[in-house]
Design an enzyme around this catalytic site. Structure first.
Site, PDB file in Angstrom:
ATOM      1  N   TYR A  60       0.835  -1.196   0.000  1.00 52.01           N
ATOM      2  CA  TYR A  60       0.000   0.000   0.000  1.00 52.01           C
ATOM      3  C   TYR A  60       0.872   1.249   0.000  1.00 52.01           C
ATOM      4  O   TYR A  60       2.007   1.242   0.511  1.00 52.01           O
ATOM      5  CB  TYR A  60      -0.924   0.018   1.221  1.00 52.01           C
ATOM      6  CG  TYR A  60      -2.105  -0.930   1.111  1.00 52.01           C
ATOM      7  CD1 TYR A  60      -3.358  -0.456   0.706  1.00 52.01           C
ATOM      8  CD2 TYR A  60      -1.972  -2.276   1.414  1.00 52.01           C
ATOM      9  CE1 TYR A  60      -4.444  -1.316   0.605  1.00 52.01           C
ATOM     10  CE2 TYR A  60      -3.055  -3.144   1.309  1.00 52.01           C
ATOM     11  CZ  TYR A  60      -4.287  -2.657   0.908  1.00 52.01           C
ATOM     12  OH  TYR A  60      -5.366  -3.501   0.801  1.00 52.01           O
ATOM     13  N   GLU A  61       0.323   2.309  -0.547  1.00 51.95           N
ATOM     14  CA  GLU A  61       1.051   3.567  -0.740  1.00 51.95           C
ATOM     15  C   GLU A  61       1.568   4.149   0.564  1.00 51.95           C
ATOM     16  O   GLU A  61       2.555   4.887   0.573  1.00 51.95           O
ATOM     17  CB  GLU A  61       0.124   4.562  -1.441  1.00 51.95           C
ATOM     18  CG  GLU A  61       0.764   5.860  -1.851  1.00 51.95           C
ATOM     19  CD  GLU A  61      -0.217   6.749  -2.602  1.00 51.95           C
ATOM     20  OE1 GLU A  61       0.032   7.958  -2.650  1.00 51.95           O
ATOM     21  OE2 GLU A  61      -1.226   6.242  -3.127  1.00 51.95           O
ATOM     22  N   SER A  62       0.930   3.826   1.673  1.00 50.39           N
ATOM     23  CA  SER A  62       1.328   4.381   2.971  1.00 50.39           C
ATOM     24  C   SER A  62       2.642   3.805   3.480  1.00 50.39           C
ATOM     25  O   SER A  62       3.171   4.263   4.494  1.00 50.39           O
ATOM     26  CB  SER A  62       0.225   4.136   3.999  1.00 50.39           C
ATOM     27  OG  SER A  62      -0.153   2.769   4.019  1.00 50.39           O
ATOM     28  N   GLY A  63       3.160   2.769   2.805  1.00 53.98           N
ATOM     29  CA  GLY A  63       4.459   2.226   3.185  1.00 53.98           C
ATOM     30  C   GLY A  63       4.403   0.842   3.791  1.00 53.98           C
ATOM     31  O   GLY A  63       5.399   0.365   4.341  1.00 53.98           O
TER      32      GLY A  63
END
Length: 257
Positions: A60-63
């Site tokens: 996911y883009e949040s890491g």
């Protein structure tokens, strides 16, 4: 049964969104590394991981790397993604080390609008300076579309969503079908699959989307009527297998229904 004519069938024991999510989940393979967009893409990706692809790596883009939520996350910032991840890294590391060098197999995206060559708009409907609708924006989608090995798109099928040409390209698909991806030096193959609540589309040799399958009870005519251009249709259009009891149970457990 002709694909050109809708036929009266008993009410299906599943919704059109469930059919779409199941069909999209089936496209993912065990062991792939998948960059997941929130919403419908996240539903499909998590369903795949909890059914036929237990070693699917969700990013996911949040890491978060290797998240394994037991429910659908509300956003990329949902704590369950970090709590169940193999590792949590910074957002710049996700993009600079994992995405841009081509280490991610599949990008799974949604769309507000998509055109005949798979270009995606999630920015604005109408004139940019004086829009009819201001949409959520790009996020990491342009980079996902540019650098993942391939891109799957999941979106509900309406004429408002399937337009002949998006006025604003948030994430490049196949441009105008004239090899723009190669000209721009983009690493990934772009959209290779579009799954909707009516059927499945895939690009031809030029990158133009073509109908390859319809879901049970859906006709080709209905899909064409919901598309904002003269949709090409494969010589042989398959019918998607309906969701199994196991797939529906897993999907509903994730959704808490």
């Amino acid at each position: 049964m002709s694909l050109e004519t809708d036929t009266a069938t008993p009410a299906a024991p599943y919704t059109t969104d469930e059919m779409m999510s199941v069909a999209a989940a089936r496209a993912l393979r065990d062991g792939q590394r998948c960059f997941v967009g929130i919403g419908l893409p996240s539903t499909a990706a998590n369903l795949a991981r909890t059914t036929h692809a237990p070693d699917l790596v969700l990013i996911y883009e949040s890491g978060t790397l290797g998240s394994k939520p037991d429910r659908l996350p509300a956003s990329i910032g949902d704590g369950i993604l970090a709590e169940t991840a193999d590792a949590v890294v910074s957002v710049p590391e996700i993009f600079n080390y994992w995405l841009q060098p081509g280490r991610i197999d599949v990008g799974f995206l949604g769309a507000a609008q998509i055109d005949r060559f798979g270009n995606i708009n999630t920015t604005v409907v109408g004139d940019y300076a004086n829009p009819k609708v201001r949409l959520p924006g790009a996020g990491g989608a342009p980079e996902i579309a540019a650098s993942c090995g391939e891109v799957f798109v999941v979106v509900r099928h309406t004429r408002r969503a399937f337009v002949e040409r998006v006025r604003f390209v948030t994430s490049l698909g196949h441009g105008t079908g004239r090899g723009e991806r190669a000209e721009y030096g983009l690493r990934g193959r772009g959209p290779t699959l579009v799954v909707t609540d009516l059927g499945v589309l895939a690009p031809d040799e030029r990158g133009e989307l073509m109908l390859t399958a319809v879901h049970p009870g859906v006709s080709v005519a209905r899909v064409r009527a919901a598309t904002g251009w003269e949709l090409r249709v494969a010589d042989e259009v398959a019918t998607t297998a309906p969701p199994s009891a196991a797939e529906l149970a897993a999907l509903r457990a994730l959704a808490g229904t």
